[in-house]
Design an enzyme around this catalytic site. Structure first.
Site, PDB file in Angstrom:
ATOM      1  N   ARG A  59       7.066 -21.900  16.810  1.00  0.00           N
ATOM      2  CA  ARG A  59       8.454 -21.472  17.058  1.00  0.00           C
ATOM      3  C   ARG A  59       9.384 -22.707  16.676  1.00  0.00           C
ATOM      4  NH1 ARG A  59       9.623 -25.445  19.256  1.00  0.00           N
ATOM      5  NH2 ARG A  59      11.980 -24.700  19.304  1.00  0.00           N
ATOM      6  N   ALA A  61      12.895 -22.626  13.958  1.00  0.00           N
ATOM      7  CA  ALA A  61      13.139 -21.906  12.818  1.00  0.00           C
ATOM      8  C   ALA A  61      12.316 -22.466  11.375  1.00  0.00           C
ATOM      9  CB  ALA A  61      14.630 -21.844  12.286  1.00  0.00           C
ATOM     10  N   GLN A 211      12.127 -24.546  26.407  1.00  0.00           N
ATOM     11  CA  GLN A 211      11.794 -25.451  25.239  1.00  0.00           C
ATOM     12  C   GLN A 211      12.165 -26.819  25.500  1.00  0.00           C
ATOM     13  OE1 GLN A 211      13.053 -22.678  25.278  1.00  0.00           O
ATOM     14  NE2 GLN A 211      12.463 -21.353  23.474  1.00  0.00           N
ATOM     15  N   ASP A 252      19.184 -21.642  14.045  1.00  0.00           N
ATOM     16  CA  ASP A 252      18.372 -20.765  13.583  1.00  0.00           C
ATOM     17  C   ASP A 252      18.931 -19.835  12.287  1.00  0.00           C
ATOM     18  OD1 ASP A 252      17.813 -21.190  16.524  1.00  0.00           O
ATOM     19  OD2 ASP A 252      15.909 -20.239  15.573  1.00  0.00           O
ATOM     20  N   ASN A 262      21.906 -20.466  17.505  1.00  0.00           N
ATOM     21  CA  ASN A 262      20.887 -21.330  17.967  1.00  0.00           C
ATOM     22  C   ASN A 262      20.510 -20.891  19.421  1.00  0.00           C
ATOM     23  OD1 ASN A 262      19.174 -23.742  17.521  1.00  0.00           O
ATOM     24  ND2 ASN A 262      20.527 -24.539  19.186  1.00  0.00           N
ATOM     25  N   LYS A 263      19.559 -21.562  20.173  1.00  0.00           N
ATOM     26  CA  LYS A 263      18.971 -20.998  21.176  1.00  0.00           C
ATOM     27  C   LYS A 263      19.953 -20.785  22.446  1.00  0.00           C
ATOM     28  CE  LYS A 263      15.607 -20.550  22.067  1.00  0.00           C
ATOM     29  NZ  LYS A 263      15.312 -19.256  21.874  1.00  0.00           N
TER      30      LYS A 263
HETATM   31  O1  MRU Z   1      13.216 -19.127  20.320  1.00  0.00           O
HETATM   32  P1  MRU Z   1      12.852 -20.823  19.561  1.00  0.00           P
HETATM   33  O2  MRU Z   1      11.926 -21.408  20.476  1.00  0.00           O
HETATM   34  O3  MRU Z   1      12.146 -20.365  18.319  1.00  0.00           O
HETATM   35  O4  MRU Z   1      14.307 -21.298  19.446  1.00  0.00           O
HETATM   36  C1  MRU Z   1      14.143 -22.435  18.658  1.00  0.00           C
HETATM   37  C2  MRU Z   1      15.760 -22.750  18.470  1.00  0.00           C
HETATM   38  O5  MRU Z   1      16.705 -22.466  18.894  1.00  0.00           O
HETATM   39  C3  MRU Z   1      16.031 -24.255  17.738  1.00  0.00           C
HETATM   40  O6  MRU Z   1      16.989 -25.023  17.998  1.00  0.00           O
HETATM   41  C4  MRU Z   1      15.955 -23.903  16.145  1.00  0.00           C
HETATM   42  O7  MRU Z   1      15.138 -23.076  15.846  1.00  0.00           O
HETATM   43  C5  MRU Z   1      15.809 -25.050  15.207  1.00  0.00           C
HETATM   44  S1  MRU Z   1      14.569 -25.748  15.050  1.00  0.00           S
HETATM   45  C6  MRU Z   1      14.513 -27.241  13.892  1.00  0.00           C
END
Ligand code: MRU
Length: 362
Positions: A59, A61, A211, A252, A262-263
């Site tokens: 996981r 991006a 996370q 993302d 983003n998350k």
């Molecule tokens: O659902 P996830 O854990 O893949 O979400 C990840 C995020 O939102 C991160 O902040 C994003 O992908 C950036 S990672 C450098």
């Protein structure tokens, strides 16, 4: 636990995604089991690859993009065993590509990496299928190597915005586990640590999949960086207490006007930061910027299983089975709340409709 974060003060390469020794599978660190168990998974079928991305075993991006590149290389080897005919190879390649692309919709790095692999096939159509497979292997490695370089550059730019002793709040995980090394939002903190600087990091736990608790606080703690884990609803109090000088988050998908997905929960952090006068920065490689998305309204937000809210990390269900849940995995932060978008090519400031365009000019 594999001590992959710091060796002699240097960032070691985290083996969150790699090719197997024989090149016939992708090996990933299963992030769903961290911080308790370190287990590597071998992905050698389209279904295992799809599931690993969908279940967030891999996981973040950039890491999803890197994994997708290697997956297409492995699958292309399998396809080449069945057909040596270019058209047949391309048709099967596209079928597998579309299947993987349907695993998660929001992080643009997935389709970005898959398209890059497909373009490589098309650009080499005069070559034999075996040669194309070999070239795809090199391309997948290059996607990962590029990400390492981009993370390093993002870390440098990010570090230039903060000073020794600052308090930094982050949401979700945008560290080495989510990328190739250093990370994006966490990169400046690791780089600063290498240079003898100290930061106080507040890591939002990041409901519902945690996370921040499971991955960010783990990565920072292991690296000897001062990290304090907080529940998501505590961000306001630490800001009000004056303990946060900047917010650093990953992304993302960034739209052409600077709106950034983003998350889930990130936009709330940005709104709080605005209220308390704290700069809110989004850090990500240019591979996460989608100039085809005009605004955040064009970004597809992934909806996930309600059990992630009600059951996933609990021994007993935390709500009645029949209770309705709304579980969007991401939200979009309005560009007006963002003090800067930090990429490997530099720091973009508002108006983003102009500064993001300039990024892609050369
Ligand atoms: O659902 P996830 O854990 O893949 O979400 C990840 C995020 O939102 C991160 O902040 C994003 O992908 C950036 S990672 C450098």
């Amino acid at each position: 636990m594999a001590e992959f974060l710091m060796e002699d003060g240097e960032m070691a390469q985290p083996e969150n995604v790699r090719l197997s020794e024989d090149g016939k599978a992708v090996v990933i660190l299963d992030q769903t089991q961290l911080p308790n168990v370190t287990e590597f998974l071998t992905l050698d079928t389209p279904k295992k690859m799809y599931d690993a991305i969908f279940e967030l075993q891999v996981r973040g991006a950039p890491a999803i993009g890197i994994c997708a590149g290697y997956c297409m290389y492995v699958l292309s080897g399998q396809i080449a065993e069945e057909t040596k005919d270019y058209e047949g190879f391309l048709a099967k390649f596209r079928e597998q590509k579309e299947y993987l692309n349907s695993s998660r919709p929001t992080a643009v790095n997935l389709s970005w990496a898959l398209n890059r692999m497909e373009n490589t096939v098309v650009a080499n159509k005069e070559r034999s299928v075996e040669e194309i497979v070999e070239i795809l292997g090199a391309e997948a490695k290059e996607i990962q190597a590029e990400d390492q370089r981009m993370c390093r550059a993002i870390s440098e730019y990010g570090l230039s915005l903060i000073k020794d002793g600052d308090g930094i709040l982050t949401h979700c995980n945008a560290g080495p586990l989510a990328t190739s090394s250093y990370g994006t939002a966490l990169g400046p903190l690791f780089l600063g640590k290498e240079r003898g600087m100290n930061f106080h990091v507040f890591s939002d736990e990041t409901r519902p999949l945690l996370q921040g608790a499971r991955l960010t606080s783990y990565e920072l703690q292991k690296a000897g960086i001062d990290v304090t884990l907080i529940c998501d609803n505590m961000a306001s109090i630490v800001m009000k207490n004056g303990w946060v000088q900047a917010c650093f988050v990953g992304c993302d998908r960034v739209a052409a006007n600077g709106d950034a997905a983003n998350k889930i929960g990130t936009s709330g952090v940005a709104i709080l930061a605005k209220y308390y006068g704290i700069p809110f920065y989004v850090l990500g490689p240019t591979s996460t910027i989608d100039m085809n998305c005009k605004t955040g309204a064009d970004i597809k937000i992934e909806l996930r299983n309600p059990d992630e809210i009600k059951k996933k990390f609990y021994e007993k269900p935390m709500a009645l089975e029949e209770v309705k849940c709304y579980n969007p995995a991401f939200d979009v932060t309005d560009h007006e709340l963002i003090a800067g978008i930090i990429t490997e090519k530099g720091i973009c400031r508002a108006p983003y409709t102009e500064s993001l365009v300039k990024l892609f000019e050369d």
